[in-house]
Design a protein around this motif. Structure first.
Motif: not given
Length: 230
Positions: A197-226
């Motif tokens: 992982c990486f964490v940026a402390f400064d907005p100025g280093i976040v470059q060339n932002v663009r959209p990627g894919g999307s995902w659905m997370l689902s919970w059906t009664g337990t902490p485990d998810y699909t």
């Protein structure tokens, strides 16, 4: 702590997807003009918009993306960058306190999914109702620079799995690094084995932002998810 040179593209940040939902305020009014008025009123309490206007005690407005790109205000990702630093949660997160946000991302989508899935499950656990669906969209960004790296220190207190212990240690470390002039931090994922992982402390280093894919997370009664691609 070692310093690692970074010149990497398409690091993954997941944010809740809301484009598939109708505007929350639109159902309260009859016309688009009335909706615009309500949106303006809502904006008066928007942490992002207020940060862009006047900043905050922990965030200088001149750091934000719109300020350094005044000639191109429509650039994609500008509001996402600003929101990441303007919005915080009570008590903060692993490497930011409640006064100033940060841009968290990872080197692969599985790691980001594990991170957001853990936090969503944790929230559902507060009400003990594991019945939910959440759609997330990826924001991809590039980073260049030399950054401190916790990869060789997996036992560092900041990487404790328990937020009650890990977060205070991580926030202390992040504050020390920022004061020393560092603008970000590499670290091993706490939620996904072998994830990075990486964490940026400064907005100025976040470059060339663009959209990627999307995902659905689902919970059906337990902490485990699909997970399913959308």
């Amino acid at each position: 702590m070692r310093i690692t040179a970074v010149n990497d593209r398409a690091l993954v940040r997941l944010i809740p997807e809301t484009r598939h939902k109708p505007p929350v305020l639109r159902g309260l009014v009859d016309t688009d003009r009335e909706a615009e008025i309500l949106a303006e009123l809502e904006g008066e309490t928007s942490a992002r918009l207020m940060a862009e206007k006047v900043g905050s005690a922990a965030l200088d407005r001149r750091e934000l993306a719109f300020a350094r790109r005044a000639s191109d205000l429509s650039v994609y990702g500008q509001t996402h960058i600003n929101a990441a630093f303007a919005y915080t949660r009570a008590g903060g997160n692993r490497f930011n306190d409640g006064a100033r946000g940060a841009w968290y991302c990872s080197y692969d989508v599985l790691t980001s999914l594990a991170e957001v899935g853990f936090h969503r499950s944790r929230e559902l656990g507060y009400i003990n109702v594991y019945d939910d669906e959440a759609r997330y969209v990826a924001l991809l960004a590039d980073f260049i620079g030399d950054f401190p790296d916790l990869g060789a220190a997996p036992d560092h207190p900041a990487l404790d799995e328990d937020p009650a212990r890990g977060y205070p240690a991580g926030q202390k470390l992040a504050d020390e690094l920022r004061r020393a002039g560092h603008r970000g931090l590499l670290y091993p994922s706490v939620r996904h084995t072998s994830g990075r992982c990486f964490v940026a402390f400064d907005p100025g280093i976040v470059q060339n932002v663009r959209p990627g894919g999307s995902w659905m997370l689902s919970w059906t009664g337990t902490p485990d998810y699909t997970v399913a691609a959308c």
